[in-house]
Design an enzyme around this catalytic site. Structure first.
Site, short mmCIF file in Angstrom:
data_model
loop_
_atom_site.label_atom_id
_atom_site.label_comp_id
_atom_site.label_asym_id
_atom_site.label_seq_id
_atom_site.Cartn_x
_atom_site.Cartn_y
_atom_site.Cartn_z
N ASN A 135 -7.13 -5.89 1.82
CA ASN A 135 -7.09 -4.63 2.57
C ASN A 135 -8.26 -3.71 2.24
OD1 ASN A 135 -4.61 -3.82 4.45
ND2 ASN A 135 -3.92 -5.37 3.00
N ALA A 171 4.09 -0.10 15.02
CA ALA A 171 4.14 -1.49 15.48
C ALA A 171 5.39 -2.22 15.01
CB ALA A 171 2.88 -2.22 15.02
N ILE A 172 5.68 -2.17 13.71
CA ILE A 172 6.85 -2.89 13.19
C ILE A 172 8.14 -2.25 13.68
CG2 ILE A 172 8.12 -3.50 11.10
CD1 ILE A 172 5.70 -5.26 11.55
N GLY A 173 8.18 -0.94 13.75
CA GLY A 173 9.36 -0.26 14.25
C GLY A 173 9.67 -0.64 15.69
N GLY A 208 10.39 5.47 12.09
CA GLY A 208 9.01 5.02 12.25
C GLY A 208 8.89 4.16 13.50
N ASN A 213 4.47 -2.39 2.97
CA ASN A 213 3.47 -3.11 2.20
C ASN A 213 3.38 -2.53 0.78
OD1 ASN A 213 2.48 -4.99 4.12
ND2 ASN A 213 1.30 -3.37 5.11
N GLU A 219 -3.50 3.49 3.68
CA GLU A 219 -2.37 3.23 2.79
C GLU A 219 -2.90 2.69 1.46
OE1 GLU A 219 2.06 1.26 3.46
OE2 GLU A 219 0.34 0.40 4.49
N LYS A 236 3.05 -11.16 -1.66
CA LYS A 236 2.26 -10.60 -0.57
C LYS A 236 1.22 -9.62 -1.10
CE LYS A 236 2.33 -8.30 3.87
NZ LYS A 236 3.08 -7.57 4.92
#
Length: 321
Positions: free
Chosen positions: A209, A10-12, A7, A103, A282, A201
């Site tokens: 969301n 962004a986080i990857g 992936g 998430n 998601e 979280k």
């Protein structure tokens, strides 16, 4: 260490850039335009300090060539996690640790239970077969990183990553990864209760969301507005009751969790960003799984059910389901 990241969103990109600059051997699994872009120009992580990190990780579209990995970091959205089973079957060996950075409720939370929620998050149980429980590491992150292009991301704020085993073990492999992340300037820590961290979280996200995607409002507006705050509190109260029914205990009240979330200010949630970018939403991991879990334990969640129905319809109408 040899680290594969599945992936390149962004986080990857954030993890590949931070870990790569320390000399770890990083490979990114990507396809199509994204793979071509990363192969051509590498990845770039910008940040508020004005010092971008540019790295050139390996890029793999066919994972057979990657060989044995020390760690595999799965950073795709929840709906794409089941699709990684085929990749993981090829990458995971006896010593390979697989970290799921995602998430919502993760597939491993219900592995082996035969529940409807487990089937929703891991259809057919393929992930459970591909990744042995002893090789699984759960991860919750509060890092605010935005996708700015193919292989490009901007780190806005926070770099918190919380790592833990489903069974609470704090072994050498887990601590080694946390130490490597800390050396890379990431605020990484190990917990003996990753399930609790997942719920802490998720507790807010299951309301923030979908409401943000339905209204277009930022986090502070949702929390402070007299129109939406009561709905957020109702959804969080229902979720807390479901979580406690399954043995989870919270360290804070709903009001304390809202006060903490309000510190993010005009933060635009990941679901709102996905909607505005025309990306799939998601939904199941963040809110659908909680509603399904409530049914499994015989509890009513009327507020959650209404918002779930609305966001699913919104996604269907916009063809983002």
């Amino acid at each position: 260490m040899k680290i594969c990241i599945i992936g390149a969103g962004a986080i990857g990109v954030f993890l590949a850039a931070r870990l790569g600059r320390l000399g770890h051997e990083i490979a990114v699994v990507a396809r199509g335009e994204r793979a071509a872009a990363i192969r051509d120009k590498g990845i770039v992580l910008s940040s508020a300090d004005g010092h971008p990190i540019h790295q050139r990780p390996g890029v793999a579209e066919r994972t057979e060539a990657l060989g044995l990995q020390d760690y595999v970091l799965v950073t795709v959205k929840g709906y794409s996690v089941p699709e990684t089973a085929e990749i993981l079957e090829l990458l995971v060996r006896a010593g390979t640790q697989v970290v799921f950075v995602q998430n919502g409720l993760p597939w491993w939370y219900f592995a082996g239970e035969g529940s409807s929620v487990g089937e929703m998050l891991d259809p057919g149980g393929r992930l459970a077969v591909a990744v042995p429980r002893d090789n699984t590491i759960g991860c919750v992150t509060y890092a605010n990183v935005r996708n700015t292009g193919l292989g490009e991301a901007h780190h806005v704020s926070d770099s918190t990553f919380i790592l833990g085993r489903p069974d609470g073990r704090q072994d050498a492999a887990l601590k080694r990864l946390a130490a490597a992340m800390a050396d890379a300037g990431i605020d990484a820590r190990v917990t003996a209760d990753i399930r609790k961290e997942v719920w802490t979280k998720l507790w807010g996200n299951l309301a923030f969301n979908p409401i943000s995607a339905l209204t277009g409002a930022a986090m502070d507006e949702i929390i402070l507005s007299p129109e939406t705050r009561p709905l957020v509190i109702a959804m969080m109260s229902e979720a807390r009751a479901v979580a406690e029914q399954t043995g989870v205990r919270f360290d804070m009240t709903v009001e304390e969790r809202l006060a903490k979330a309000a510190l993010a200010g005009a933060f635009r949630t990941s679901m709102l960003q996905d909607l505005e970018a025309g990306r799939r939403l998601e939904i199941d991991a963040i809110i659908g799984a909680v509603a399904a879990l409530a049914r499994d334990v015989g509890m009513a969640t009327p507020s959650i059910d209404v918002i779930l129905g609305l966001i699913r319809q919104k996604a269907k109408v916009l063809r983002l389901a």
